[in-house]
Design an enzyme around this catalytic site. Sequence first.
Site, short mmCIF file in Angstrom:
data_model
loop_
_atom_site.label_atom_id
_atom_site.label_comp_id
_atom_site.label_asym_id
_atom_site.label_seq_id
_atom_site.Cartn_x
_atom_site.Cartn_y
_atom_site.Cartn_z
N GLY A 1 2.53 23.67 -10.24
CA GLY A 1 1.12 24.01 -10.22
C GLY A 1 0.86 25.17 -9.28
O GLY A 1 1.77 25.90 -8.89
N LYS B 1 -9.25 16.03 5.82
CA LYS B 1 -9.98 17.31 5.85
C LYS B 1 -10.49 17.65 4.46
O LYS B 1 -11.52 18.33 4.30
CB LYS B 1 -9.12 18.42 6.46
CG LYS B 1 -7.87 18.81 5.65
CD LYS B 1 -8.14 19.92 4.66
CE LYS B 1 -6.96 20.10 3.72
NZ LYS B 1 -7.20 21.17 2.73
N SER C 1 -11.29 26.84 -2.00
CA SER C 1 -11.06 25.42 -1.75
C SER C 1 -11.53 24.57 -2.92
O SER C 1 -12.72 24.54 -3.24
CB SER C 1 -11.78 24.98 -0.47
OG SER C 1 -11.80 23.57 -0.36
N LYS D 1 -10.62 21.14 -12.00
CA LYS D 1 -9.36 21.21 -11.28
C LYS D 1 -9.16 19.97 -10.39
O LYS D 1 -10.04 19.10 -10.31
CB LYS D 1 -9.30 22.49 -10.46
CG LYS D 1 -9.34 23.75 -11.33
CD LYS D 1 -9.27 25.02 -10.51
CE LYS D 1 -9.29 26.25 -11.40
NZ LYS D 1 -9.26 27.52 -10.64
#
Length: 321
Positions: free
Chosen positions: A9, A187, A249, A266
């Site tokens: 990926g 995070k 992100s 995604k």
Amino acid sequence: MNISVLGCGRWGAFLAWYVSHIGHKVMLWGRANSDNLKELRINRSNQYLKLSRDVELTDSLEKAITFGDIILISISAQKLRDFSKRLKEVGNLENKKYVLCMKGLESSTGKRLSQVFKEEMGFGIKSAVWLGPGHVQDFLKGIPNCMVIGSEDIELTKIIVNALNSDLIRFYYGQDLIGNEVGAATKNVIGIAAGMLDGLGYSSLKGALMARGTREISKLVRAMGGNDITIYGLSHLGDYEATLFSENSHNRQFGEDFVKNIKFEKLAEGVSTIEALSILSSKYNIELPICKALYEVIFNNKDAAKELLDLFLRPVKFEFI
């Protein structure tokens, strides 16, 4: 040194590009029916990068395992347990050094990925984790960053750091595996919250989110037996810029799209991590207000604006008690 990368990926393909770029012989594995592998075989490229002819492509897991002295694994965190079982069936696993290159917690158990890997592969397997900030798009522009390699064996950590270090990625030795893994996984959760704030027009609250997020997760790490100071290092706080503010992100974008009712196509690992954190919150009797609010919004269809604003408008209290 021969290095195999399992998973082709966005991040896996970059890992193959990177280790080839710094002088190693590289084999990149993907599933035979993988669209990513098909694209790389046809064009030697994807939407982010172009691989040199020196990078060998394969859909044979046995061939990839045999080839590599170091095995970098870059797959979905939630598929690691089943993938590890498949690896064990392949055999020829001894004398290999494995590096888990994804961030997450197992959603059904709350376990760290290194725990999942060792449970399935055997506790004699040499494994480490590769964590910290950095986006493929930035690295390919030559923009450097700092990352972390961590394991329970400092000599293994040093070997892997020495093999992977470069001017593009400067590695630090991870000294706290629990803190680094939990920090790296969570995070992504804070990144989802940041995206929701962006989508709601409350981006100015991301400073408060950062302050409270680190505090919240540090308490969990301490309860789990890790070092709470680790949360203020590269694996968690050090990754906030790349996760809470970057357009690259996936987790931040998922949060923004979610509150705008836009389908996100995604992988956003933070969603599964929220489920894992719900388990850990109960197991260790630790209050995780941000994680709880996100759980209510995503899984119980609560109003995002109300849940998030309530986080920062809780009853007046001392900041550091």
